[in-house]
Design a protein around this motif. Sequence first.
Motif, PDB file in Angstrom:
ATOM      1  N   TYR A 102     -20.540 -41.330  -6.464  1.00 19.57           N
ATOM      2  CA  TYR A 102     -20.988 -40.051  -7.023  1.00 19.57           C
ATOM      3  C   TYR A 102     -21.938 -40.272  -8.196  1.00 19.57           C
ATOM      4  O   TYR A 102     -21.832 -41.263  -8.920  1.00 19.57           O
ATOM      5  CB  TYR A 102     -19.793 -39.208  -7.474  1.00 19.57           C
ATOM      6  N   VAL A 103     -22.852 -39.308  -8.392  1.00 20.20           N
ATOM      7  CA  VAL A 103     -23.811 -39.350  -9.490  1.00 20.20           C
ATOM      8  C   VAL A 103     -23.710 -38.031 -10.249  1.00 20.20           C
ATOM      9  O   VAL A 103     -23.824 -36.945  -9.652  1.00 20.20           O
ATOM     10  CB  VAL A 103     -25.256 -39.536  -8.956  1.00 20.20           C
ATOM     11  N   LEU A 104     -23.488 -38.123 -11.565  1.00 25.67           N
ATOM     12  CA  LEU A 104     -23.483 -36.925 -12.401  1.00 25.67           C
ATOM     13  C   LEU A 104     -24.894 -36.360 -12.405  1.00 25.67           C
ATOM     14  O   LEU A 104     -25.844 -37.036 -12.791  1.00 25.67           O
ATOM     15  CB  LEU A 104     -23.022 -37.258 -13.825  1.00 25.67           C
ATOM     16  N   THR A 105     -25.023 -35.108 -11.959  1.00 25.45           N
ATOM     17  CA  THR A 105     -26.342 -34.512 -11.760  1.00 25.45           C
ATOM     18  C   THR A 105     -26.584 -33.308 -12.654  1.00 25.45           C
ATOM     19  O   THR A 105     -27.698 -33.096 -13.132  1.00 25.45           O
ATOM     20  CB  THR A 105     -26.498 -34.096 -10.284  1.00 25.45           C
ATOM     21  N   ILE A 106     -25.542 -32.498 -12.858  1.00 24.46           N
ATOM     22  CA  ILE A 106     -25.695 -31.268 -13.651  1.00 24.46           C
ATOM     23  C   ILE A 106     -24.619 -31.230 -14.712  1.00 24.46           C
ATOM     24  O   ILE A 106     -23.450 -31.520 -14.455  1.00 24.46           O
ATOM     25  CB  ILE A 106     -25.617 -30.018 -12.739  1.00 24.46           C
ATOM     26  N   ARG A 115     -19.749 -29.135 -14.571  1.00 23.76           N
ATOM     27  CA  ARG A 115     -20.472 -30.346 -14.208  1.00 23.76           C
ATOM     28  C   ARG A 115     -20.599 -30.368 -12.683  1.00 23.76           C
ATOM     29  O   ARG A 115     -19.744 -29.824 -11.981  1.00 23.76           O
ATOM     30  CB  ARG A 115     -19.725 -31.623 -14.635  1.00 23.76           C
ATOM     31  N   VAL A 116     -21.634 -31.014 -12.181  1.00 29.39           N
ATOM     32  CA  VAL A 116     -21.771 -31.258 -10.742  1.00 29.39           C
ATOM     33  C   VAL A 116     -22.073 -32.735 -10.561  1.00 29.39           C
ATOM     34  O   VAL A 116     -22.989 -33.276 -11.189  1.00 29.39           O
ATOM     35  CB  VAL A 116     -22.890 -30.411 -10.093  1.00 29.39           C
ATOM     36  N   LEU A 117     -21.281 -33.364  -9.701  1.00 28.26           N
ATOM     37  CA  LEU A 117     -21.559 -34.727  -9.269  1.00 28.26           C
ATOM     38  C   LEU A 117     -21.926 -34.655  -7.798  1.00 28.26           C
ATOM     39  O   LEU A 117     -21.338 -33.873  -7.045  1.00 28.26           O
ATOM     40  CB  LEU A 117     -20.343 -35.627  -9.473  1.00 28.26           C
ATOM     41  N   LYS A 118     -22.903 -35.458  -7.415  1.00 27.87           N
ATOM     42  CA  LYS A 118     -23.364 -35.443  -6.022  1.00 27.87           C
ATOM     43  C   LYS A 118     -23.108 -36.788  -5.367  1.00 27.87           C
ATOM     44  O   LYS A 118     -23.205 -37.832  -6.015  1.00 27.87           O
ATOM     45  CB  LYS A 118     -24.848 -35.096  -5.948  1.00 27.87           C
ATOM     46  N   LEU A 128     -19.812 -31.855  -5.894  1.00 27.71           N
ATOM     47  CA  LEU A 128     -18.491 -31.760  -6.506  1.00 27.71           C
ATOM     48  C   LEU A 128     -18.626 -31.001  -7.819  1.00 27.71           C
ATOM     49  O   LEU A 128     -19.175 -31.508  -8.794  1.00 27.71           O
ATOM     50  CB  LEU A 128     -17.918 -33.164  -6.743  1.00 27.71           C
ATOM     51  N   HIS A 129     -18.147 -29.757  -7.824  1.00 27.08           N
ATOM     52  CA  HIS A 129     -18.203 -28.893  -9.006  1.00 27.08           C
ATOM     53  C   HIS A 129     -16.954 -29.138  -9.840  1.00 27.08           C
ATOM     54  O   HIS A 129     -15.840 -29.057  -9.323  1.00 27.08           O
ATOM     55  CB  HIS A 129     -18.252 -27.421  -8.591  1.00 27.08           C
TER      56      HIS A 129
END
Length: 193
Positions: A102-106, A115-118, A128-129
């Motif tokens: 996963y990458v922390l994106t938002i 937060r959103v991880l993609k 992933l919200h």
Amino acid sequence: MNDLPPEGAQSDEDIARAHVTTPALHNATIRLDDPDPAWPARYARTAAAIRAALGDTVLLLEHVGSTSVPGLPAKPILDLLLIVADPADEAAYVPPLESIGYVLTIREPDWFEHRVLKLHEGEMPVNLHVLPDDCPETRRMLGFRDWLREHDDDRDLYARTKRDLARRTWKYVQNYADAKSEVVEAIIARAGL
């Protein structure tokens, strides 16, 4: 030509400010897939990997978004809702999620510490919200999903809206999401959320 975002939608500056990484320009229509009975099993496998990585840090993990509603077309992306004690405490959950791709994106500290991880690897991309415990948005997200699962008329209205909007060209995928807001809010109001 790109469709303009609806009034009250996030501006380009808002989108850039929320992104930890550079937001990807879309400049295209939105791909919607027909409902796929395999989506719940993909969610179950994805959720198992998240739970294995995070253990007791997971207070709640739910399948949300259009792939969680039987009969609803969806972008080919799983949306999951992860509830943790404090999303601002990224050290508690981001490194274990990064270890599985996963990458922390938002990062939206002013909106419930969202937060959103993609995840782009594996069977299907994942958004992933992450929200805190006792967050009012959790009730709205889960209530909207559950209402659509039980009310064919609103599920069909939402499906038509999604298909109509998906045919347009959007600068950012967020612009498409914002354009659905009026219908989403009307359904949420009918659901009493």
